[in-house]
Design an enzyme around this catalytic site. Structure first.
Site, PDB file in Angstrom:
ATOM      1  N   ARG A  66       0.851  -1.212   0.000  1.00  0.00           N
ATOM      2  CA  ARG A  66       0.000   0.000   0.000  1.00  0.00           C
ATOM      3  C   ARG A  66       0.879   1.252   0.000  1.00  0.00           C
ATOM      4  NH1 ARG A  66      -2.408  -3.667  -0.467  1.00  0.00           N
ATOM      5  NH2 ARG A  66      -2.371  -2.836  -2.558  1.00  0.00           N
ATOM      6  N   HIS A 116      -8.503   6.659  10.860  1.00  0.00           N
ATOM      7  CA  HIS A 116      -8.111   5.247  10.741  1.00  0.00           C
ATOM      8  C   HIS A 116      -6.600   5.065  10.611  1.00  0.00           C
ATOM      9  CE1 HIS A 116     -12.437   4.002   9.321  1.00  0.00           C
ATOM     10  NE2 HIS A 116     -12.344   4.174  10.623  1.00  0.00           N
TER      11      HIS A 116
HETATM   12  P1  OAD Z   1     -15.534   1.532   0.660  1.00  0.00           P
HETATM   13  O1  OAD Z   1     -14.698   0.743  -0.291  1.00  0.00           O
HETATM   14  O2  OAD Z   1     -16.427   0.787   1.585  1.00  0.00           O
HETATM   15  O3  OAD Z   1     -16.455   2.526  -0.152  1.00  0.00           O
HETATM   16  C1  OAD Z   1     -15.934   3.336  -1.176  1.00  0.00           C
HETATM   17  C2  OAD Z   1     -17.044   4.226  -1.696  1.00  0.00           C
HETATM   18  O4  OAD Z   1     -16.480   5.098  -2.664  1.00  0.00           O
HETATM   19  C3  OAD Z   1     -18.183   3.471  -2.386  1.00  0.00           C
HETATM   20  O5  OAD Z   1     -19.403   3.878  -1.826  1.00  0.00           O
HETATM   21  C4  OAD Z   1     -18.087   3.930  -3.844  1.00  0.00           C
HETATM   22  O6  OAD Z   1     -19.354   4.106  -4.457  1.00  0.00           O
HETATM   23  C5  OAD Z   1     -17.407   5.271  -3.712  1.00  0.00           C
HETATM   24  N1  OAD Z   1     -16.649   5.709  -4.897  1.00  0.00           N
HETATM   25  C6  OAD Z   1     -16.029   4.958  -5.836  1.00  0.00           C
HETATM   26  N2  OAD Z   1     -15.451   5.752  -6.769  1.00  0.00           N
HETATM   27  C7  OAD Z   1     -15.696   7.033  -6.394  1.00  0.00           C
HETATM   28  C8  OAD Z   1     -15.363   8.316  -6.930  1.00  0.00           C
HETATM   29  N3  OAD Z   1     -14.648   8.447  -8.049  1.00  0.00           N
HETATM   30  N4  OAD Z   1     -15.799   9.426  -6.264  1.00  0.00           N
HETATM   31  C9  OAD Z   1     -16.522   9.312  -5.127  1.00  0.00           C
HETATM   32  N5  OAD Z   1     -16.870   8.136  -4.585  1.00  0.00           N
HETATM   33  C10 OAD Z   1     -16.459   7.012  -5.194  1.00  0.00           C
HETATM   34  O7  OAD Z   1     -14.532   2.476   1.457  1.00  0.00           O
HETATM   35  P2  OAD Z   1     -14.762   3.288   2.814  1.00  0.00           P
HETATM   36  O8  OAD Z   1     -16.204   3.595   3.013  1.00  0.00           O
HETATM   37  O9  OAD Z   1     -13.789   4.397   2.816  1.00  0.00           O
HETATM   38  O10 OAD Z   1     -10.833   1.068   7.414  1.00  0.00           O
HETATM   39  O11 OAD Z   1     -14.309   2.206   3.887  1.00  0.00           O
HETATM   40  C11 OAD Z   1     -14.332   2.561   5.252  1.00  0.00           C
HETATM   41  C12 OAD Z   1     -13.247   1.849   5.991  1.00  0.00           C
HETATM   42  O12 OAD Z   1     -13.309   0.443   5.765  1.00  0.00           O
HETATM   43  C13 OAD Z   1     -11.843   2.203   5.560  1.00  0.00           C
HETATM   44  O13 OAD Z   1     -11.357   3.382   6.149  1.00  0.00           O
HETATM   45  C14 OAD Z   1     -11.040   1.033   5.982  1.00  0.00           C
HETATM   46  C15 OAD Z   1     -11.976  -0.080   5.598  1.00  0.00           C
HETATM   47  O14 OAD Z   1     -11.853  -1.217   6.322  1.00  0.00           O
HETATM   48  C16 OAD Z   1      -9.598   0.871   7.908  1.00  0.00           C
HETATM   49  O15 OAD Z   1      -8.601   0.773   7.236  1.00  0.00           O
HETATM   50  C17 OAD Z   1      -9.561   0.811   9.393  1.00  0.00           C
END
Ligand code: OAD
Length: 241
Positions: A66, A116
């Site tokens: 990463r 995080h």
């Molecule tokens: P997710 O992978 O769960 O969600 C990513 C979101 O980004 C989805 O809802 C997509 O629709 C959206 N997305 C994709 N492309 C995009 C773009 N170009 N512009 C805007 N949005 C877009 O990721 P997170 O919600 O960030 O924790 O995940 C939350 C946490 O889960 C992370 O911080 C991580 C993970 O486990 C830790 O590392 C502790």
């Protein structure tokens, strides 16, 4: 003002929460892509305290990969739009990211926290109390991984599942004071971040979500702007006064 603009008045305070989606257009994969894996790994194999005990070599290999990927990525138009918004609003702006990359900082954001953790830091595996240290090294084996001053091995400065998110008291204070909450690129599936919008809304703030798909907690937002962050964010904010 176009329907898809967000008006920021002279007394508004803006709290922004970002997730993996804001870095997608920089080439960094999101967590919950359709295969349900995180860069080819099950989350429990690389992102839990148990994984660090049972297979530290795999955990370090994963975060080293990463780091290498993060180093090659560049901030995109969405990261830059938030840095510009901070420049305009000063102390009336606050950014909380769930992301462990440093693309917000590299775009110029300063009033921000990483709830995080941060890829570019490591800390004592034994939690000896020393603060995290800057560490961008890409380790090729477990033997190469650095040591804390106390002698214990370093671990990535990442909040694993089951661990407490960082900076929560500052985050809670900023949410209590905000009048506008903007959530960008997060699926709304990890807590407590997925609850921030509820806290802001019950304190009377306007709440907006920006992303190409509706998040799990879509019903709580007063406005949803569908689209990619890098395309939607530049020019989205209408700063009044
Ligand atoms: P997710 O992978 O769960 O969600 C990513 C979101 O980004 C989805 O809802 C997509 O629709 C959206 N997305 C994709 N492309 C995009 C773009 N170009 N512009 C805007 N949005 C877009 O990721 P997170 O919600 O960030 O924790 O995940 C939350 C946490 O889960 C992370 O911080 C991580 C993970 O486990 C830790 O590392 C502790």
């Amino acid at each position: 003002m176009a329907a898809e603009m967000i008006a920021i008045g002279p007394s508004d305070r803006v709290f922004v929460l970002t997730g993996a989606g804001i870095s997608a257009e920089s080439g960094l994969p999101t967590f919950r892509a359709s295969d349900g894996l995180w860069a080819g790994h099950r989350v429990e194999d690389v992102c839990t305290p148990e994984a660090l005990v049972e297979n530290p070599a795999l955990v370090w290999q994963f975060y080293s990969e990463r780091r290498a990927q993060d180093e090659k990525a560049q901030p995109n138009a969405a990261h830059k739009a938030l840095a510009e918004l901070e420049e305009r609003l000063g102390e009336r702006f606050f950014l909380c990211t769930q992301n462990v990359d440093d693309l917000h900082e590299r775009a110029g954001s300063r009033r921000m926290v990483h709830m995080h953790g941060e890829l570019a830091k490591s800390r004592c595996e034994d939690e000896c109390g020393r603060p995290p240290v800057e560490d961008r090294r890409v380790y090729r084996s477990l033997e190469e991984v650095g040591r804390c001053a106390c002698g214990a091995r370093l671990r990535p400065h990442i909040v694993f599942f089951g661990e407490m998110p960082l900076e929560m008291s500052r985050i809670e204070r900023e949410i209590a004071e905000c009048t506008v909450m903007v959530v960008i690129g997060t699926s709304g599936s990890v807590y407590p971040a997925a609850n921030f919008v509820n806290w802001a809304r019950s304190a009377g703030a306007r709440t907006m979500y920006i992303g190409p798909e509706r998040p799990l907690n879509a019903h709580v937002f007063s406005q949803i702007v569908e689209g990619k962050a890098g395309e939607v964010l530049p020019g989205l904010f209408e700063i009044q006064g």
